[in-house]
Each structure stands twice: as C-alpha cells, then as structure tokens.
Scaffold this active site. Structure first.
Site, PDB file in Angstrom:
ATOM      1  N   ASP A  97       0.967  -1.240  -0.117  1.00 29.34           N
ATOM      2  CA  ASP A  97      -0.064   0.181   0.181  1.00 29.34           C
ATOM      3  C   ASP A  97       0.820   1.208   0.105  1.00 29.34           C
ATOM      4  OD1 ASP A  97      -2.771   1.231   0.226  1.00 29.34           O
ATOM      5  OD2 ASP A  97      -1.602   1.870   2.156  1.00 29.34           O
ATOM      6  N   HIS A 295      -7.228  -5.875  -1.637  1.00 30.17           N
ATOM      7  CA  HIS A 295      -6.079  -4.683  -1.476  1.00 30.17           C
ATOM      8  C   HIS A 295      -5.012  -5.449  -0.201  1.00 30.17           C
ATOM      9  CE1 HIS A 295      -4.177  -0.734  -1.225  1.00 30.17           C
ATOM     10  NE2 HIS A 295      -4.498  -0.799  -0.003  1.00 30.17           N
TER      11      HIS A 295
END
Length: 316
Positions: A97, A295
């Site tokens: 991320d 994610h």
C-alpha cells in the site's frame, strides 16, 4: 520489539533473525503487525526481518507538522534504519500500500543502500509527471465525484470520523476493499460524502479476526490518525522532490504482487497490465497478480505471498 534511532526520530521495529536485512514497510491504516505472517518465515529463511511502524503510527515517533510526513523524510527514515542495523551491506525492501511507493522511491533514490525491492498492491509508475492531487481533481473532484484522498486533504476532517470509533472505521475500510466483499459500487458516491458513507457492513473473513481488530483498535486509540493521514497531504512536496530523478529507472531486481480485486493494483483504472507497465520503469521486474485477492495482499493470502517472496529472496 525495538525502538531504533534512525536520525531524525525513532521507529518501533519488530526484528527477528540473522542475515541480510529485509525491511518491511506497511501501508494505511496498518502497522508492523500487517507483516505478522511474513516476519518469522523470512527470518527462518536466513534474513534479518525488520517490520517497522512508519513514523506517525503505533510506537514510532509522531511529529505534528504535515510536512514531517513528506516522502523525502520517510525515505530518510529507511536509510537511517538500514545504517543503524546493517551499515556495511545493502538491504532489501518490501512495501505494501503506501509502503510500496515508499520502498519503490527509496530504491530509486538510494540505490547504493538497497540491493532489491518488492512492492505489494501498488505498482511503480515512474517519477510522476504531475502531482497526484491534480490527477484526482481532474478525474473525480471536478466531476463532482468522491475520492478518498481528496477527503483526506483537510486537516482534522477524516481524523474526526476515524477516531470516533477506530475499530469500526478500520474494519469497514479493510473489508470494503478486500477480495471478500460482494461486488458493489460502494465508492461511487458524490463529492462531499464521508469516508464510511455507503460502505457495506463487514461479514466475518478468516484473515481479519477479532484479535487482529483488537490490535488495530488499541494502536489507533493510542496513536490517533493525524500522522497516517498527513502522508496524503504531501503530494505536491513529493512531486517536487522526485523531479530530481526524472528519467531514472529502478535498476535493482524488483518484485510486484497485486490482486485482481484490488483497485490500487490497476492504479484505479489507469492501467490494465501493471506488470507490463512497470517494465518501463523497473526493467528487472518480476510480477504476479493473484486471483480474487483484494487490497490487503499479504494478509488475505499469506501463504501464496510468502511463497513468492521467499522464492524471489532466494534468487537474490
């Protein structure tokens, strides 16, 4: 856990094993804990595994000013950490991320200190041609559409929403962009909406347990969200700093792991083949896109990610 002086401040680090240093950098809203499935495995493979709390998070120092969270300062933390732990040998970087652009750009700007680099979820698209604020203003804000990074720009707004109930906020965020959420247009909402508005009620998922949520809740109740959110308020500073490396590539061996259900893997629709795109900016890239992964790459599919990481580390 260790507190390590990296120069400008101190970082809390989970350190395990002996051998070449592997530094793991988390994203938002996470902590060293997001690497809990990787630390032991990497240490067992003969490395010094070091998962950090990025400045502003958890047990690391938390400067107040927005500019303290500029990319240049956080890159400096990683260089300082490497010099503190293993000054005579180039280290390896792994990021997820926000941690991915942090490690990509650390490898780009300090190749003498870092032997190889891996990024999860967010591919490397080279030195930016304009600040990311301009990109999302054009594609979202100017069209009256919500974009989470626009919502994060005003100091105190997202902090107030998140700090009202950190456990619920983190839980809803993580679930809403995981590979387990049923398809839906949860993020298709108007400019002016709040972050949580329209997000689905989380269902139980095996990779995010009550114990995991207990940990994140305690961390963010103690640390707050200002430092983590300040990272999003530095796009213009980051753009200006990176212009010094315009036209440069990441020359080190590189690894990318993304997910077919992760919007960040495809840069929110800007690319269809992130691995092919990355070859222009990191020619020694090896890439893997995992089916039905959202994610939270290394938390959703720890065994698959560990296998890919350890195979890649073994080849170095």
């Amino acid at each position: 856990m260790r507190m390590i002086d990296v120069g400008e401040l101190s970082l809390r680090c989970a350190v395990e094993g002996e051998g070449r240093l592997v530094i793991m950098v988390h994203g938002f809203p996470e902590s060293w804990y997001s690497w809990r499935h990787q630390i032991g495995r990497i240490a067992e493979a003969g490395f010094t595994a070091c998962a950090i709390d990025v400045r502003g998070y958890g047990g690391s120092d938390k400067p107040h000013p927005v500019e303290a969270y500029a990319l240049e300062r956080i890159v400096g933390d990683l260089v300082g950490l490497k010099m503190a732990l293993q000054p005579d040998r180039p280290a390896i970087l792994i990021g997820h991320d926000w941690g991915a652009p942090i490690v990509w750009n650390t490898a780009l700007t300090h190749p003498e200190h870092f032997r190889a680099v891996a990024g999860l979820s967010v591919p490397f698209a080279g030195v930016p041609q304009r600040p990311f604020t301009e990109v999302f203003h054009e594609h979202f804000t100017s069209q009256g559409k919500y974009f989470y990074q626009e919502y994060f720009q005003a100091e105190g707004v997202a902090e107030a929403e998140a700090e009202k109930d950190p456990r619920d906020w983190v839980h809803r965020m993580m679930y809403s962009i995981s590979g387990d959420v049923p398809p839906g247009s949860y993020w298709d909402k108007p400019y002016g909406a709040t972050f949580l508005e329209g997000l689905p009620d989380p269902l139980p998922v095996p990779w995010l347990t009550d114990e995991d949520l207990d940990f994140y809740e305690a961390e963010f109740k103690a640390s707050g969200f200002r430092g983590p959110l300040n990272r999003y308020r530095n796009h213009e500073r980051d753009f200006e700093w990176l212009q010094g490396w315009k036209g440069k590539q990441i020359e080190q061996p590189s690894l990318f792991i993304g997910g077919t259900r992760d919007p960040a893997t495809f840069l929110f629709g800007a690319v269809t083949d992130p691995v092919c795109m990355m070859k222009f900016f990191a020619p020694k890239i090896e890439g893997h896109i995992l089916d039905n992964v959202g994610h939270w790459t290394q938390q959703e599919r720890p065994e698959e990610v560990n296998k890919l990481l350890l195979e890649w580390l073994g080849k170095l």
